[in-house]
Motif scaffolding. Structure first.
Motif, mmCIF file in Angstrom:
data_model
loop_
_atom_site.group_PDB
_atom_site.id
_atom_site.type_symbol
_atom_site.label_atom_id
_atom_site.label_comp_id
_atom_site.label_asym_id
_atom_site.label_seq_id
_atom_site.Cartn_x
_atom_site.Cartn_y
_atom_site.Cartn_z
ATOM 1 N N GLN A 236 0.819 -1.221 0.000
ATOM 2 C CA GLN A 236 0.000 0.000 0.000
ATOM 3 C C GLN A 236 0.847 1.263 0.000
ATOM 4 O OE1 GLN A 236 -2.726 -0.351 3.276
ATOM 5 N NE2 GLN A 236 -4.327 -1.227 1.989
ATOM 6 N N GLU A 237 1.950 1.227 0.742
ATOM 7 C CA GLU A 237 2.810 2.412 0.817
ATOM 8 C C GLU A 237 3.651 2.576 -0.445
ATOM 9 O OE1 GLU A 237 2.931 -0.093 3.054
ATOM 10 O OE2 GLU A 237 1.844 0.765 4.749
ATOM 11 N N GLY A 238 3.733 1.541 -1.254
ATOM 12 C CA GLY A 238 4.503 1.593 -2.483
ATOM 13 C C GLY A 238 5.997 1.487 -2.266
ATOM 14 N N LEU A 239 6.398 1.087 -1.062
ATOM 15 C CA LEU A 239 7.831 1.024 -0.759
ATOM 16 C C LEU A 239 8.450 -0.324 -1.100
ATOM 17 C CD1 LEU A 239 7.772 2.821 2.701
ATOM 18 C CD2 LEU A 239 8.526 3.774 0.522
ATOM 19 N N SER A 240 7.637 -1.342 -1.153
ATOM 20 C CA SER A 240 8.178 -2.670 -1.481
ATOM 21 C C SER A 240 7.064 -3.542 -2.058
ATOM 22 C CB SER A 240 8.761 -3.339 -0.232
ATOM 23 O OG SER A 240 7.732 -3.575 0.706
ATOM 24 N N LYS A 241 7.508 -4.648 -2.613
ATOM 25 C CA LYS A 241 6.542 -5.613 -3.138
ATOM 26 C C LYS A 241 6.531 -6.831 -2.234
ATOM 27 C CE LYS A 241 6.265 -4.720 -8.087
ATOM 28 N NZ LYS A 241 6.704 -5.145 -9.426
ATOM 29 N N SER A 242 5.387 -7.444 -2.159
ATOM 30 C CA SER A 242 5.312 -8.696 -1.398
ATOM 31 C C SER A 242 4.455 -9.675 -2.184
ATOM 32 C CB SER A 242 4.716 -8.452 -0.015
ATOM 33 O OG SER A 242 3.441 -7.894 -0.140
ATOM 34 N N GLY A 243 4.525 -10.914 -1.773
ATOM 35 C CA GLY A 243 3.781 -11.910 -2.539
ATOM 36 C C GLY A 243 3.613 -13.214 -1.801
ATOM 37 N N VAL A 244 3.188 -14.199 -2.548
ATOM 38 C CA VAL A 244 2.948 -15.526 -1.981
ATOM 39 C C VAL A 244 3.780 -16.537 -2.767
ATOM 40 C CG1 VAL A 244 1.196 -17.312 -1.608
ATOM 41 C CG2 VAL A 244 0.616 -14.917 -1.246
ATOM 42 N N VAL A 245 4.419 -17.433 -2.033
ATOM 43 C CA VAL A 245 5.260 -18.461 -2.658
ATOM 44 C C VAL A 245 4.724 -19.835 -2.277
ATOM 45 C CG1 VAL A 245 7.566 -19.525 -2.595
ATOM 46 C CG2 VAL A 245 7.344 -17.051 -2.711
ATOM 47 N N VAL A 246 4.601 -20.691 -3.275
ATOM 48 C CA VAL A 246 4.207 -22.078 -3.007
ATOM 49 C C VAL A 246 5.490 -22.879 -2.792
ATOM 50 C CG1 VAL A 246 3.033 -24.111 -3.929
ATOM 51 C CG2 VAL A 246 2.206 -21.822 -4.498
ATOM 52 N N PRO A 247 5.660 -23.507 -1.620
ATOM 53 C CA PRO A 247 6.935 -24.196 -1.362
ATOM 54 C C PRO A 247 7.203 -25.349 -2.328
ATOM 55 C CG PRO A 247 5.367 -24.590 0.413
ATOM 56 C CD PRO A 247 4.732 -23.598 -0.495
ATOM 57 N N SER A 248 8.478 -25.518 -2.671
ATOM 58 C CA SER A 248 8.869 -26.622 -3.575
ATOM 59 C C SER A 248 8.656 -27.958 -2.879
ATOM 60 C CB SER A 248 10.347 -26.512 -3.947
ATOM 61 O OG SER A 248 10.613 -25.289 -4.546
ATOM 62 N N ALA A 249 9.059 -28.023 -1.617
ATOM 63 C CA ALA A 249 8.901 -29.271 -0.859
ATOM 64 C C ALA A 249 7.446 -29.422 -0.444
ATOM 65 C CB ALA A 249 9.796 -29.232 0.374
ATOM 66 N N ASP A 250 6.974 -30.662 -0.458
ATOM 67 C CA ASP A 250 5.616 -30.915 0.014
ATOM 68 C C ASP A 250 5.682 -30.989 1.544
ATOM 69 O OD1 ASP A 250 3.094 -31.638 0.559
ATOM 70 O OD2 ASP A 250 3.042 -33.407 -0.734
ATOM 71 N N LEU A 251 5.435 -29.877 2.181
ATOM 72 C CA LEU A 251 5.664 -29.774 3.622
ATOM 73 C C LEU A 251 4.667 -30.574 4.457
ATOM 74 C CD1 LEU A 251 6.532 -25.976 3.818
ATOM 75 C CD2 LEU A 251 8.103 -27.893 3.638
#
Lengths: 267, 161
Positions: A236-251
């Protein structure tokens, strides 16, 4: 009266157990005391699994049918054993591949327990300080990073899974987006997916990009697969990007793991 | 008495391992029953405040030692739930195994609220739902464990007037 006495006993007990529970002696006492129960429960569960695999239906009373059913049950058992062996072989093969790509010493270990409380995403592995494991040991499976040891006992170790959130233990994993080289941090939040944070606002990361460990922070070696980016948004502040990562390992399905031992501890 | 202590100790060890073992990797919406808490509730009902308190300490220590995280919070929350169940014990028909279900439901909330107070990091938007679901699961497991413990270590209470 009875309740008052019990409350005093419990209060004193809490204080004593707090210090004992935090000590190495407490951890060792726990390991030793549950060992017979582990053997028993493990054996019963293995038997139950075999029984479940070999169970077959039918209520025909004819002798031949009974014989065939028996044979069928035996064959099912055999197939189940072979399937188990094939799964393990596949798992070992991928671990071997991971081992070849790793520079340091490694140790094959097995998951023997999961957190008894659902608030924590932790595992127990069957390797401890006697095998060279310490609290800098990183765990991987054939597909990617699984987590790191946060407490090494003598026979076993506790592992915080990548998806776990644990202040004071695990502030995240430094990662690099393979395609663009952008740096960020992957953090668990007690969910199946991982959070990706602190990407530069101009980072051109997009869904499908692979994320690997950056090596920054000194705990995780460089280049270990962490996961795949599912989504990225500008904060929202436009200072950084964030996201979602699907793990490679089946945790959620972990059995055989490879421990990447710290160099000086490797045996 | 000695037999009961031995039975309780063995059951506690088994429950601690079963809680960690693969059968309980299967969770319902990320939640699984807290077998050690259920054990504490049943022992509190069957044995009274002191037994409940001691079993709560033992169960709390087992879980804390197994995890190595939030040691004090786990021990205190288990102890609180044991004492809470023991407070209820004189006011309920504890001879009926089904009584353990609502007590387990109540004790779960006590345990989780105390744990949250001491360890607020567990808070999340799903916290109330997760605790509610755990309470229900614990309430379902409690009567079964009650019957098992009653069978393995029956109470021999004298009737005093």
């Amino acid at each position: 009266m009875r309740s008052g006495r019990a409350a005093v006993v419990v209060l004193v007990g809490c204080v004593l157990l707090y210090f004992f529970g935090r000590s190495h002696a407490g951890a060792l006492t726990y390991e030793v005391s549950v060992y017979p129960a582990r053997l028993l429960v493990g054996g019963v569960m293995a038997l139950a699994a075999h029984a479940g695999d070999s169970a077959s239906g039918g209520g025909n009373s004819a002798q031949q049918v009974k014989l065939l059913e028996k044979e069928n049950a035996l064959l099912r058992l055999k197939v189940a054993e072979l399937q188990q062996a094939a799964t393990e072989t596949e798992s070992l093969r991928s671990l071997l591949k991971a081992r070849e790509q790793t520079k340091g010493k490694t140790l094959l270990c097995r998951v023997i327990g999961r957190s008894p409380s659902y608030w924590f995403h932790t595992l127990t592995i069957d390797a401890g300080t006697r095998d060279g494991v310490d609290d800098r040991t990183v765990l991987v499976d054939g597909k990617g990073v699984v987590g790191r040891v946060y407490r090494a006992n003598y026979f076993t170790s506790n592992v915080l899974v990548l998806s776990g959130r644990q202040e004071g233990l695990f502030s995240g994993v430094g990662v690099k987006v393979e395609r663009t080289g952008d740096l960020g941090v992957v953090k668990g939040d007690n969910r199946r997916e991982l959070g990706l944070a602190y990407l530069q606002p101009e980072a051109e990361v997009r869904p499908g990009d692979s994320v690997v460990t950056s090596g920054l922070g000194g705990v995780f070696p460089t280049g270990l697969p962490v996961g795949t980016v599912r989504s990225v948004v500008l904060d929202q502040e436009g200072l950084s990007k964030s996201g979602v990562v699907v793990p490679s390992a089946d945790l959620s399905r972990l059995d055989l793991l490879l421990a990447l031992l710290p160099p000086e501890k490797a045996k | 008495m000695t037999r009961r202590i031995i039975v309780y100790a063995i059951v506690l060890l088994l429950l601690a391992v079963i809680g960690e073992e693969s059968a309980f990797r299967i969770t319902l919406w990320g939640v699984k029953p807290d077998l050690l808490l259920v054990f504490v509730v049943v022992v509190s009902l069957q044995g009274g405040p002191l037994s409940g308190g001691l079993s709560a300490l033992a169960a709390g220590w087992m879980q804390a030692a197994s995890l190595g995280i939030a040691v004090g919070s786990i021990i205190v929350s288990k102890a609180a739930s044991g004492l809470a169940a023991a407070q209820v014990e004189p006011h309920v028909v504890k001879e009926n195994f089904l009584t353990s279900a609502p007590v387990a439901f109540f004790a779960t909330w006590v345990c989780e609220v105390v744990f949250f107070i001491f360890y607020p990091q567990v808070w999340g938007p799903r916290w109330p739902l997760q605790v509610a679901l755990e309470s229900v699961l614990n309430a379902l497991v409690a009567p079964l464990l009650y019957l098992v413990l009653e069978y393995l270590a029956p109470r021999k209470e004298s009737l005093t007037l």
